[in-house]
Design a protein around this motif. Structure first.
Motif, mmCIF file in Angstrom:
data_model
loop_
_atom_site.group_PDB
_atom_site.id
_atom_site.type_symbol
_atom_site.label_atom_id
_atom_site.label_comp_id
_atom_site.label_asym_id
_atom_site.label_seq_id
_atom_site.Cartn_x
_atom_site.Cartn_y
_atom_site.Cartn_z
ATOM 1 N N GLN A 36 0.835 -1.207 -0.106
ATOM 2 C CA GLN A 36 0.061 0.056 0.151
ATOM 3 C C GLN A 36 0.942 1.362 -0.072
ATOM 4 O O GLN A 36 0.662 2.265 -0.549
ATOM 5 C CB GLN A 36 -1.085 -0.187 1.123
ATOM 6 N N LYS A 37 1.888 1.090 0.835
ATOM 7 C CA LYS A 37 2.908 2.519 0.895
ATOM 8 C C LYS A 37 3.569 2.646 -0.442
ATOM 9 O O LYS A 37 3.714 3.737 -1.074
ATOM 10 C CB LYS A 37 3.863 2.392 1.854
ATOM 11 N N SER A 38 3.807 1.486 -1.234
ATOM 12 C CA SER A 38 4.447 1.452 -2.435
ATOM 13 C C SER A 38 3.706 2.156 -3.381
ATOM 14 O O SER A 38 3.955 2.838 -4.176
ATOM 15 C CB SER A 38 5.025 0.079 -3.006
ATOM 16 N N LEU A 39 2.307 1.716 -3.405
ATOM 17 C CA LEU A 39 1.528 2.139 -4.433
ATOM 18 C C LEU A 39 1.037 3.748 -4.027
ATOM 19 O O LEU A 39 0.959 4.300 -5.263
ATOM 20 C CB LEU A 39 0.087 1.413 -4.527
ATOM 21 N N ALA A 40 1.025 4.359 -3.000
ATOM 22 C CA ALA A 40 1.051 5.547 -2.688
ATOM 23 C C ALA A 40 2.422 6.413 -3.026
ATOM 24 O O ALA A 40 1.981 7.501 -3.795
ATOM 25 C CB ALA A 40 0.838 5.699 -1.211
ATOM 26 N N GLU A 41 3.358 5.647 -2.950
ATOM 27 C CA GLU A 41 4.685 6.399 -3.598
ATOM 28 C C GLU A 41 4.642 6.563 -5.088
ATOM 29 O O GLU A 41 4.941 7.205 -5.680
ATOM 30 C CB GLU A 41 5.819 5.577 -3.109
ATOM 31 N N MET A 65 8.546 -2.956 -7.666
ATOM 32 C CA MET A 65 8.370 -1.412 -8.058
ATOM 33 C C MET A 65 9.831 -0.941 -8.393
ATOM 34 O O MET A 65 10.649 -1.052 -7.667
ATOM 35 C CB MET A 65 7.814 -0.475 -7.253
ATOM 36 N N ALA A 66 9.915 -0.315 -9.794
ATOM 37 C CA ALA A 66 11.384 0.173 -10.223
ATOM 38 C C ALA A 66 11.208 1.673 -9.991
ATOM 39 O O ALA A 66 10.071 2.226 -9.921
ATOM 40 C CB ALA A 66 11.533 -0.213 -11.599
ATOM 41 N N PHE A 67 12.384 2.278 -10.103
ATOM 42 C CA PHE A 67 12.405 3.639 -9.962
ATOM 43 C C PHE A 67 13.219 3.815 -11.553
ATOM 44 O O PHE A 67 14.253 3.227 -11.729
ATOM 45 C CB PHE A 67 12.981 4.451 -8.767
ATOM 46 N N LEU A 68 12.629 4.771 -12.296
ATOM 47 C CA LEU A 68 13.154 5.177 -13.708
ATOM 48 C C LEU A 68 13.925 6.482 -13.677
ATOM 49 O O LEU A 68 13.205 7.629 -13.563
ATOM 50 C CB LEU A 68 12.213 4.887 -14.460
#
Length: 157
Positions: A36-41, A65-68
């Motif tokens: 849930q925190k990841s989806l908010a981020e 989840m990746a950061f691009l």
């Protein structure tokens, strides 16, 4: 054994509840934020976040989840951009089956497709740290910290 139907898919209204239901083993909860925190981020960092459900057949077994292409340290070098692995959650009942390695490999392929030459990851330290997992995939510490987490890099070439 990993299924031939294993894949990463976008988080959608149809799989949202199943993705949010992914829970790591209780001994790992101090090491990784909940989905849930990841989806908010991902929502507030929509330009750089790449959230995906890890699905085997019809079952959601994890989240990654990746950061691009983020600017790493604008004060030091505003042109230095990085991409990598932001979050990895494999459901407790599905760990030890190769799902984590598959998810990281799929993220690395996406980064290569987008032209990244390196992939970065950070992790929490302490009991149960995922450092051996990432080291086994070839990530090596850079000597940097992101907050209190060590930073590691993997060359994609």
């Amino acid at each position: 054994m990993i299924s031939s139907t294993l894949r990463l898919v976008p988080v959608t209204p149809d799989n949202f509840d199943a993705v949010c239901a992914v829970r790591v083993h209780p001994r790992q909860e101090h090491l990784v934020s909940p989905v849930q925190k990841s989806l908010a981020e991902a929502y507030v960092h929509g330009d750089t976040a790449w959230p995906r459900a890890l699905v085997d057949g019809d079952e959601v077994v994890g989240f990654v989840m990746a950061f691009l292409d983020i600017v790493w340290d604008p004060a030091k070098d505003p042109e230095h951009r990085r991409s990598g692995l932001w979050r990895l959650n494999i459901a407790a009942g599905h760990q030890g089956k190769g799902y984590g390695s598959f998810a990281v490999g799929a993220v690395l392929e996406e980064l290569r497709r987008r032209g990244a030459g390196q992939a970065y990851v950070t992790w929490d330290t302490g009991e149960g740290t995922p450092e051996p997992f990432y080291a086994g995939l070839g990530f090596r510490r850079t000597g940097e910290l992101s907050g209190d987490q060590p930073v590691a890099v993997l060359d994609l070439a």
